[in-house]
Design a protein around this motif. Structure first.
Motif, PDB file in Angstrom:
ATOM      1  N   ARG A 282      53.844  24.821  82.212  1.00 58.99           N
ATOM      2  CA  ARG A 282      55.119  24.132  82.051  1.00 58.99           C
ATOM      3  C   ARG A 282      56.294  25.015  82.429  1.00 58.99           C
ATOM      4  NH1 ARG A 282      54.652  20.637  76.381  1.00 58.99           N
ATOM      5  NH2 ARG A 282      53.112  19.119  77.139  1.00 58.99           N
ATOM      6  N   TRP A 283      56.278  26.249  81.958  1.00 61.53           N
ATOM      7  CA  TRP A 283      57.407  27.133  82.236  1.00 61.53           C
ATOM      8  C   TRP A 283      57.444  27.557  83.701  1.00 61.53           C
ATOM      9  CZ3 TRP A 283      61.632  27.514  79.627  1.00 61.53           C
ATOM     10  CH2 TRP A 283      61.623  27.260  78.261  1.00 61.53           C
ATOM     11  N   VAL A 284      56.271  27.757  84.307  1.00 63.36           N
ATOM     12  CA  VAL A 284      56.243  28.095  85.732  1.00 63.36           C
ATOM     13  C   VAL A 284      56.833  26.951  86.545  1.00 63.36           C
ATOM     14  CG1 VAL A 284      54.757  28.571  87.714  1.00 63.36           C
ATOM     15  CG2 VAL A 284      54.286  29.681  85.525  1.00 63.36           C
ATOM     16  N   ASN A 285      56.412  25.714  86.243  1.00 65.44           N
ATOM     17  CA  ASN A 285      56.963  24.556  86.943  1.00 65.44           C
ATOM     18  C   ASN A 285      58.467  24.428  86.720  1.00 65.44           C
ATOM     19  OD1 ASN A 285      54.643  23.561  88.227  1.00 65.44           O
ATOM     20  ND2 ASN A 285      53.985  22.474  86.384  1.00 65.44           N
ATOM     21  N   PHE A 286      58.906  24.689  85.503  1.00 71.27           N
ATOM     22  CA  PHE A 286      60.342  24.613  85.205  1.00 71.27           C
ATOM     23  C   PHE A 286      61.129  25.584  86.075  1.00 71.27           C
ATOM     24  CE2 PHE A 286      64.015  26.256  82.824  1.00 71.27           C
ATOM     25  CZ  PHE A 286      64.725  25.084  82.617  1.00 71.27           C
ATOM     26  N   TRP A 287      60.678  26.838  86.131  1.00 73.92           N
ATOM     27  CA  TRP A 287      61.427  27.841  86.886  1.00 73.92           C
ATOM     28  C   TRP A 287      61.327  27.630  88.391  1.00 73.92           C
ATOM     29  CZ3 TRP A 287      65.155  30.013  84.608  1.00 73.92           C
ATOM     30  CH2 TRP A 287      65.075  30.357  83.249  1.00 73.92           C
ATOM     31  N   ILE A 288      60.268  26.988  88.847  1.00 72.87           N
ATOM     32  CA  ILE A 288      60.169  26.653  90.262  1.00 72.87           C
ATOM     33  C   ILE A 288      61.315  25.731  90.663  1.00 72.87           C
ATOM     34  CG2 ILE A 288      58.844  25.291  91.945  1.00 72.87           C
ATOM     35  CD1 ILE A 288      56.305  26.390  90.624  1.00 72.87           C
ATOM     36  N   PHE A 289      61.598  24.739  89.829  1.00 74.12           N
ATOM     37  CA  PHE A 289      62.663  23.797  90.156  1.00 74.12           C
ATOM     38  C   PHE A 289      64.045  24.403  89.914  1.00 74.12           C
ATOM     39  CE2 PHE A 289      59.154  20.821  90.088  1.00 74.12           C
ATOM     40  CZ  PHE A 289      59.482  19.989  91.153  1.00 74.12           C
ATOM     41  N   VAL A 290      64.174  25.276  88.936  1.00 70.78           N
ATOM     42  CA  VAL A 290      65.437  26.000  88.769  1.00 70.78           C
ATOM     43  C   VAL A 290      65.723  26.823  90.018  1.00 70.78           C
ATOM     44  CG1 VAL A 290      66.600  27.829  87.474  1.00 70.78           C
ATOM     45  CG2 VAL A 290      65.323  26.062  86.251  1.00 70.78           C
ATOM     46  N   ASN A 291      64.701  27.480  90.529  1.00 66.40           N
ATOM     47  CA  ASN A 291      64.851  28.270  91.747  1.00 66.40           C
ATOM     48  C   ASN A 291      65.238  27.386  92.934  1.00 66.40           C
ATOM     49  OD1 ASN A 291      64.173  30.769  93.512  1.00 66.40           O
ATOM     50  ND2 ASN A 291      62.883  29.157  94.371  1.00 66.40           N
ATOM     51  N   MET A 292      64.613  26.216  93.026  1.00 67.45           N
ATOM     52  CA  MET A 292      64.947  25.303  94.110  1.00 67.45           C
ATOM     53  C   MET A 292      66.405  24.856  94.015  1.00 67.45           C
ATOM     54  SD  MET A 292      63.566  23.619  96.788  1.00 67.45           S
ATOM     55  CE  MET A 292      65.068  24.100  97.645  1.00 67.45           C
ATOM     56  N   GLY A 293      66.871  24.592  92.811  1.00 71.18           N
ATOM     57  CA  GLY A 293      68.270  24.225  92.628  1.00 71.18           C
ATOM     58  C   GLY A 293      69.212  25.345  93.014  1.00 71.18           C
ATOM     59  N   MET A 294      68.858  26.558  92.644  1.00 73.37           N
ATOM     60  CA  MET A 294      69.700  27.712  92.982  1.00 73.37           C
ATOM     61  C   MET A 294      69.822  27.879  94.496  1.00 73.37           C
ATOM     62  SD  MET A 294      69.499  31.155  94.057  1.00 73.37           S
ATOM     63  CE  MET A 294      67.871  31.750  93.597  1.00 73.37           C
ATOM     64  N   LEU A 295      68.688  27.787  95.203  1.00 77.44           N
ATOM     65  CA  LEU A 295      68.726  27.924  96.659  1.00 77.44           C
ATOM     66  C   LEU A 295      69.444  26.757  97.316  1.00 77.44           C
ATOM     67  CD1 LEU A 295      65.182  29.372  97.460  1.00 77.44           C
ATOM     68  CD2 LEU A 295      67.379  30.553  97.485  1.00 77.44           C
ATOM     69  N   SER A 296      69.366  25.583  96.702  1.00 76.75           N
ATOM     70  CA  SER A 296      70.141  24.447  97.214  1.00 76.75           C
ATOM     71  C   SER A 296      71.633  24.733  97.098  1.00 76.75           C
ATOM     72  CB  SER A 296      69.792  23.170  96.447  1.00 76.75           C
ATOM     73  OG  SER A 296      68.437  22.815  96.625  1.00 76.75           O
ATOM     74  N   GLY A 297      72.036  25.418  96.013  1.00 79.37           N
ATOM     75  CA  GLY A 297      73.428  25.823  95.861  1.00 79.37           C
ATOM     76  C   GLY A 297      73.844  26.817  96.932  1.00 79.37           C
ATOM     77  N   VAL A 298      72.972  27.790  97.211  1.00 79.60           N
ATOM     78  CA  VAL A 298      73.260  28.759  98.282  1.00 79.60           C
ATOM     79  C   VAL A 298      73.388  28.046  99.621  1.00 79.60           C
ATOM     80  CG1 VAL A 298      72.375  30.761  99.544  1.00 79.60           C
ATOM     81  CG2 VAL A 298      72.098  30.638  97.059  1.00 79.60           C
ATOM     82  N   ALA A 299      72.448  27.129  99.887  1.00 80.52           N
ATOM     83  CA  ALA A 299      72.511  26.370 101.135  1.00 80.52           C
ATOM     84  C   ALA A 299      73.765  25.501 101.188  1.00 80.52           C
ATOM     85  CB  ALA A 299      71.260  25.500 101.285  1.00 80.52           C
ATOM     86  N   GLY A 300      74.186  24.975 100.034  1.00 79.89           N
ATOM     87  CA  GLY A 300      75.412  24.180  99.984  1.00 79.89           C
ATOM     88  C   GLY A 300      76.628  24.996 100.367  1.00 79.89           C
TER      89      GLY A 300
END
Length: 393
Positions: A282-300
């Motif tokens: 559960r926590w690994v999956n959670f942080w995977i999506f947090v990471n995806m959101g962070m990189l989406s912010g960088v790309a933004g």
């Protein structure tokens, strides 16, 4: 196992990854010929880096999501939302450009946590969660911008995606600093490759012959230095390329050298076994999506800086380009397989194809058809390889 059978197993195991490199070289050579060398000109290579860097950034995050057996359909909308938030703060409110960058990344982290909560702790499939997110965050983008576009950003903000570092070390007609950075990168990659080879030998794993290994390193070094030479003869080293390079090295380290990276592969490869092995799924999956959101912010940030503004339609179809980069680069549809280098090569294949077709004046509709077929063939090849492996067992 005989030497011949061991070599056959090694070739079979690395067929797809090697095929990606061959395909990339072939595509570059084809468009270089069709465009009379314009594709590989210093100015055009610089434009490719500037135009497609945000897709490669998204592909890094999408790779981890796909390896874990998920998908994220919302990243284009998140890119639009984070760029919109940054634009409102910097352009409308007059805040420093750094505040806009921090806010965009912060919003990306919150979005990632939102997705991670529903996927990891509530148990809703990522496809559904991120499909809802695609609609939700596109709507929020319209609300934040008030259905209008905002521009321009201050020059400092624009440099994030359009700035260059040159002249630090001089050079007779070219930028020496760009060549030095490229040389350092080549040496670093060579050192890492040698260490990896020695580690595989120590664990009695099959490796390619020494002549083949040396040729591969020499080929990579030649390509990198030739690329750097072209950049050095144009405007120097793009700032966004430095950002992308740091991210690539960071995520290569995460996927290869960390417990977190091994847990991602374990979850995608065999979820039940990962749970029984004590992986905190559960926590690994959670942080995977947090990471995806962070990189989406960088790309933004990168995309809004590149376009010098924020638009309600920003980021349209970006998620499909990022997903395509991962699958073309060797990531498996079912999870558990994929590399950072492969995803980057897949992204570059898409970038070169798009740029080459634009230089040839091919209609946008035809470009979409070609890219769709390439993605379909890449996934079909993955399915074919899996069937062959299953039959062999």
């Amino acid at each position: 196992m005989t030497e011949t059978s061991g070599l056959r197993a090694l070739v079979t195991r690395n067929l797809r990854q090697s095929g990606i490199y061959v395909a990339f070289v072939a595509i570059v050579a084809l468009f270089a010929v069709l465009t009379d060398g314009v594709l590989l000109s210093p100015g055009n290579l610089t434009n490719i880096v500037l135009q497609y860097s945000y897709i490669l950034i998204l592909a890094l995050g999408m790779l981890l999501v796909i390896i874990a057996g998920h998908i994220d359909l919302s990243v284009g909308s998140v890119v639009a939302l984070t760029g919109a938030v940054s634009a409102v703060l910097v352009i409308q409110k007059g805040m420093p450009w750094g505040v806009g960058v921090a806010a965009a990344i912060g919003v990306g982290l919150l979005v990632g946590a939102w997705h991670g909560f529903w996927v990891a702790f509530v148990g809703i499939p990522a496809f559904i969660v991120t499909l809802a997110g695609m609609l939700l965050f596109r709507g929020l983008t319209l609300q934040v911008l008030g259905n209008i576009s905002l521009s321009p950003f201050p020059a400092e903000y624009q440099k994030t995606a359009s700035g260059f570092i040159n002249g630090l070390l001089g050079g007779p007609g070219y930028d020496t600093f760009t060549l030095v950075i490229a040389a350092v990168g080549v040496v670093g990659y060579g050192y890492s490759a040698v260490r990896g080879r020695l580690a595989r030998i120590a664990y009695q794993q099959a490796v390619e012959s020494m002549p083949l290994f040396v040729v591969k390193l020499a080929a990579i070094a030649t390509v990198v230095m030739a690329f750097a030479w072209q950049l050095a003869n144009n405007r120097g080293l793009p700032i966004v390329l430095i950002i992308l390079g740091v991210l690539i090295m960071t995520y290569a380290l995460i996927t290869k050298q960390t417990v977190f990276g091994r847990h991602i592969y374990a979850i995608g490869g065999n979820l039940s076994a990962a749970q029984l092995s004590g992986v905190k799924v559960r926590w690994v999956n959670f942080w995977i999506f947090v990471n995806m959101g962070m990189l989406s912010g960088v790309a933004g940030v990168v995309y809004s800086a590149r376009s010098n503004g924020a638009q309600p339609s920003a980021g349209n179809m970006f998620e499909l380009d990022a997903i395509a980069a991962c699958f073309i680069g060797g990531a498996a549809v079912t999870g558990g397989v994929g590399t950072v280098v492969g995803a980057m090569v897949g992204g570059l294949i898409m970038a070169v194809m798009s740029n080459g077709m634009q230089l040839l004046g091919i209609d946008q509709s035809i470009q979409q058809v070609v890219k769709g077929l390439v993605l379909l063939l890449a996934v079909a090849f993955d399915v074919y390889n899996k069937r062959r492996s299953a039959q062999a067992r």
